[in-house]
Design a protein around this motif. Structure first.
Motif, PDB file in Angstrom:
ATOM      1  N   MET A  86      10.563  14.611  16.873  1.00 24.72           N
ATOM      2  CA  MET A  86      10.892  14.682  15.442  1.00 24.72           C
ATOM      3  C   MET A  86      11.448  16.063  15.106  1.00 24.72           C
ATOM      4  O   MET A  86      10.845  17.079  15.393  1.00 24.72           O
ATOM      5  CB  MET A  86       9.627  14.433  14.622  1.00 24.72           C
ATOM      6  N   ASN A  87      12.613  16.088  14.540  1.00 20.04           N
ATOM      7  CA  ASN A  87      13.191  17.377  14.182  1.00 20.04           C
ATOM      8  C   ASN A  87      13.457  17.423  12.689  1.00 20.04           C
ATOM      9  O   ASN A  87      14.322  16.735  12.164  1.00 20.04           O
ATOM     10  CB  ASN A  87      14.490  17.595  14.961  1.00 20.04           C
ATOM     11  N   ALA A  88      12.660  18.204  12.001  1.00 28.03           N
ATOM     12  CA  ALA A  88      12.797  18.295  10.555  1.00 28.03           C
ATOM     13  C   ALA A  88      14.048  19.094  10.219  1.00 28.03           C
ATOM     14  O   ALA A  88      14.362  20.063  10.880  1.00 28.03           O
ATOM     15  CB  ALA A  88      11.569  18.970   9.968  1.00 28.03           C
ATOM     16  N   ALA A 126      16.573  21.593   8.057  1.00 29.90           N
ATOM     17  CA  ALA A 126      16.305  22.945   7.587  1.00 29.90           C
ATOM     18  C   ALA A 126      15.761  22.971   6.164  1.00 29.90           C
ATOM     19  O   ALA A 126      15.064  23.899   5.781  1.00 29.90           O
ATOM     20  CB  ALA A 126      17.577  23.773   7.680  1.00 29.90           C
ATOM     21  N   GLU A 172      13.866  20.557   4.774  1.00 29.50           N
ATOM     22  CA  GLU A 172      12.674  19.742   4.587  1.00 29.50           C
ATOM     23  C   GLU A 172      11.420  20.620   4.540  1.00 29.50           C
ATOM     24  O   GLU A 172      11.286  21.560   5.308  1.00 29.50           O
ATOM     25  CB  GLU A 172      12.568  18.745   5.741  1.00 29.50           C
ATOM     26  N   ILE A 187       7.781  20.842   5.436  1.00 35.27           N
ATOM     27  CA  ILE A 187       6.850  20.138   6.318  1.00 35.27           C
ATOM     28  C   ILE A 187       5.440  20.056   5.736  1.00 35.27           C
ATOM     29  O   ILE A 187       4.603  19.347   6.269  1.00 35.27           O
ATOM     30  CB  ILE A 187       6.793  20.807   7.715  1.00 35.27           C
ATOM     31  N   TYR A 197       2.592  12.117  12.385  1.00 29.16           N
ATOM     32  CA  TYR A 197       2.655  13.256  13.292  1.00 29.16           C
ATOM     33  C   TYR A 197       2.077  12.907  14.654  1.00 29.16           C
ATOM     34  O   TYR A 197       1.362  11.919  14.810  1.00 29.16           O
ATOM     35  CB  TYR A 197       1.865  14.436  12.699  1.00 29.16           C
ATOM     36  N   VAL A 214       1.506  20.175  12.161  1.00 26.23           N
ATOM     37  CA  VAL A 214       2.863  20.368  12.682  1.00 26.23           C
ATOM     38  C   VAL A 214       2.974  21.589  13.610  1.00 26.23           C
ATOM     39  O   VAL A 214       4.044  22.172  13.762  1.00 26.23           O
ATOM     40  CB  VAL A 214       3.890  20.480  11.527  1.00 26.23           C
ATOM     41  N   GLY A 215       1.858  21.988  14.203  1.00 25.17           N
ATOM     42  CA  GLY A 215       1.919  23.047  15.216  1.00 25.17           C
ATOM     43  C   GLY A 215       2.024  24.464  14.690  1.00 25.17           C
ATOM     44  O   GLY A 215       2.489  25.349  15.404  1.00 25.17           O
ATOM     45  N   VAL A 268       0.887  18.399  17.867  1.00 21.13           N
ATOM     46  CA  VAL A 268       2.263  18.094  18.291  1.00 21.13           C
ATOM     47  C   VAL A 268       2.354  17.668  19.755  1.00 21.13           C
ATOM     48  O   VAL A 268       3.157  16.809  20.114  1.00 21.13           O
ATOM     49  CB  VAL A 268       3.254  19.261  18.023  1.00 21.13           C
ATOM     50  N   ASP A 269       1.507  18.231  20.617  1.00 22.11           N
ATOM     51  CA  ASP A 269       1.523  17.830  22.033  1.00 22.11           C
ATOM     52  C   ASP A 269       0.637  16.615  22.244  1.00 22.11           C
ATOM     53  O   ASP A 269       0.737  15.930  23.252  1.00 22.11           O
ATOM     54  CB  ASP A 269       1.051  18.983  22.915  1.00 22.11           C
TER      55      ASP A 269
END
Lengths: 362, 282
Positions: free
Chosen positions: B1-3, B5, B7, B9, B104, B250-251, B265-266
């Motif tokens: 997932m790439n949010a 710029a 967005e 989070i 997530y 979200v890490g 995230v992992d």
């Protein structure tokens, strides 16, 4: 990188120049005794800006990651919820940021902007941040007993990540532009081209100042390897843990620590705000879950965690930047003397007790 | 997932509670949907094993498993009341509003399991994170070989998702085995820990070409892992989902980091091979 020379008397004119461009300029000041701090420059305090002074304990990290930062404003009305994100996007310049703290901000950039999820709050504060780096050249006032940027490879002169770098050459300063925005300042008549002798002098001073660091952590690289491989013994972590007072001071002063907690607080009837607050892995509640289960049981588990997160090769590679920049603040503030240099030393000493080099026999 | 710029989070979206069902004491299922239909549509692209952050404004935010499969009509959380946020959620009534963001985490790599036997082992509310995976697997039944479900609870009254369990028991091609620690009047099934089901007459757990999903309280987890390893399972054939204290999901906040992994995230899905190398209590 393009360099220019300016007179010592003209250095603060850079501050004026930035203020004329509507920057809020942050600069270091001296309080009482050892106390030094970053503050906003005004007409009143401009003359008291100090170029050479001990680096403030409270790191300039707070200008991109405030220790308390509002994320959302929430209002309840008629059974509904209105959520409004609140952003701050200041036009700000930090004048006199040290090379270690510059590396700290670069690390935060990598962490908050470089991974899958971009942090928009960080990004907005960072976007218009202009960084004027000052090279530490005064061994008595700039370099503290615990500084070890030479070992963390971040200083005393940063190689990049600044807009403008200033270095004291005596009666003159050398200014180096790191970005087009920094180079634009050279249009001012206070800057002039220098000669070979200035570059020579810069070289001489840097060579000399590198020898004046009191804390040498020559085992830093080996420590990184030991921590990454997990070859530091549990007993060594216990010794480190036994000396931890669990105050969280090391994380509070660290320019490269990123952890935060989130809290909701009421501001009026039916109105609250969600804030994030710096958090510390030294505190036992950091991993405690609802219901009471805590996967990190003991203090040495948590100390192990801090140094693993900062030094493990995996994370250095993941962020392409190390979460220790060699500023020495953790060593300065730690009452148990387990700042980074001491931990490196304890790991070195422990490993000499294990005769891993002498496993011979007949 | 790439949010993207722009967005945010950390920004949750408001949702409304449709209805609340009590599953077992202290555990309720909350059926909800986003106020914004487009948001609901986007959210439904989650994978089994992912989680969401649930906001109870004024109290806080907590991570919650997603028990429905992505194709199920309704979205819901099943939540045990354990801390301040979950207590606040348990106070809500149908029609009340709260907020959600997500999904997530990595989720289960279901495509990697195609052609394999699936063995689900759930202790107590450990069935909540596995429910999504089981329903999803049954929706794509032809993709897998044998499917076995082992579920244990303290008492018959604490078996999770009872109507779903009955449905699975009656579904051809699914072997569903239940057990309780303490029997009660009317219970004619197995009594014993969930691991005792593996040795029951008539039960055969295949080891070759099998993935075992294990979720439950720490003590159950340890014993089931021991049983599975003794049966010949390789650590990489066993998967689970971890739970940790989380703030951001979200890490970024750093709370859930174990070893080199950020659970949010992992994870939260890890193989036992990975878990064993993380170096922390489960």
């Amino acid at each position: 990188m393009k360099a220019r020379i300016l007179n010592r008397a003209d250095v603060l004119k850079i501050v004026d120049q930035l203020r004329q461009q509507d920057y809020e300029v942050i600069a270091p000041f001296h309080g009482w005794g050892r106390d030094t701090f970053f503050d906003t420059v005004t007409d009143e305090n401009r003359e008291r800006i100090e170029l050479h002074l001990p680096n403030p304990y409270y790191p300039p990290k707070r200008f991109v990651l405030p220790h308390i930062e509002r994320l959302l404003k929430v209002r309840r009305a008629n059974g509904g919820i209105q959520i409004e994100p609140t952003y701050e996007e200041p036009k700000r310049a930090i004048f006199g940021i040290r090379s270690c703290d510059l590396a700290g901000i670069y690390h935060l950039d990598r962490f908050y902007l470089g991974r899958d999820f971009r942090d928009i709050y960080y990004e907005k504060r960072r976007r218009n941040l202009f960084l004027v780096n000052l090279v530490c050249t005064d061994p008595d006032r700039d370099i503290s007993d615990e500084c070890f940027c030479v070992c963390a490879d971040t200083g005393p002169a940063a190689r990049d990540h600044f807009d403008l770098q200033l270095m004291d050459l005596g009666n003159e300063f050398m200014a180096v532009a790191g970005t087009p925005a920094g180079e634009a300042l050279f249009a001012s008549p206070i800057f002039r081209k220098g000669g070979v002798e200035h570059i020579q002098k810069r070289h001489t001073i840097l060579t000399e100042v590198r020898k004046r660091f009191k804390t040498t952590t020559s085992w830093f690289a080996t420590t990184i390897r030991c921590v990454s491989q997990g070859s530091v013994s549990e007993r060594t972590w216990e010794e480190i843990g036994n000396r931890c007072l669990e105050c969280g001071g090391c994380t509070y002063v660290c320019p490269a620590c990123t952890c935060f907690t989130v809290s909701d607080r009421p501001v009026a009837a039916n109105e609250m705000e969600r804030v994030r607050i710096w958090d510390s892995c030294a505190l036992s509640g950091f991993t405690r879950m609802a219901g009471g289960f805590n996967p990190r049981r003991t203090v040495h588990d948590r100390r192990n965690r801090r140094f693993f997160r900062k030094l493990a090769h995996y994370f250095i590679q993941r962020e392409l930047s190390m979460a220790c920049v060699g500023c020495g603040r953790c060593a300065d503030v730690c009452h148990g003397d387990i700042g980074m240099p001491s931990v490196v030393e304890m790991i070195r000493r422990a490993s000499t007790e294990v005769d891993k080099h002498e496993r011979v026999g007949y | 997932m790439n949010a993207s710029a722009t967005e945010n989070i950390y920004l949750p979206k408001t949702a409304v509670l449709d209805r609340i069902v009590t599953e077992i004491p202290d555990v309720k299922t909350f059926y909800w949907r986003f106020d914004d239909a487009a948001e609901q549509q986007a959210f439904k692209r989650f994978r089994p094993g992912q989680f969401a952050q649930v906001s109870l404004f004024g109290v806080g935010e907590f991570p919650a498993s997603l028990p429905p499969s992505p194709t199920e009509k309704e979205t819901f959380f099943t939540i045990r009341q354990v801390g301040s946020c979950t207590a606040a959620l348990h106070q809500l009534k149908a029609g009340d509003r709260f907020a959600v963001r997500g999904p997530y985490g990595n989720g289960f790599p279901m495509e990697e399991y195609y052609g394999k036997n699936l063995v689900f082992v759930a202790g107590g509310i450990g069935l909540i994170p596995l429910r999504s995976c089981i329903v999803d697997a049954l929706e794509h039944r032809d993709k897998y070989q044998r499917i076995q479900i082992f579920h244990g609870a303290k008492t018959p009254g604490e078996l999770m998702y009872v109507s779903k369990l009955h449905e699975w028991e009656l579904t051809p091609g699914v072997e569903c085995h239940l057990t309780v620690d303490r029997a009660a009047a009317g219970w004619s099934g197995n009594v014993g820990v969930v691991g005792s089901l593996f040795a029951k007459p008539g039960v055969h757990v295949p080891v070759e070409n099998t993935i075992a999903f294990v979720c439950g309280p720490p003590i159950m987890f340890r014993f089931v892992i021991k049983d599975l390893l003794a049966m010949g399972f390789q650590p990489r054939q066993i998967v689970s989902t971890l739970e940790r204290y989380m703030k951001c999901g979200v890490g970024k906040c750093g709370h859930c980091c174990i070893g080199v992994a950020y659970v949010c995230v992992d994870g939260p899905v890890f193989t036992y091979e990975q878990i064993a190398n993380l170096g922390e209590d489960i």
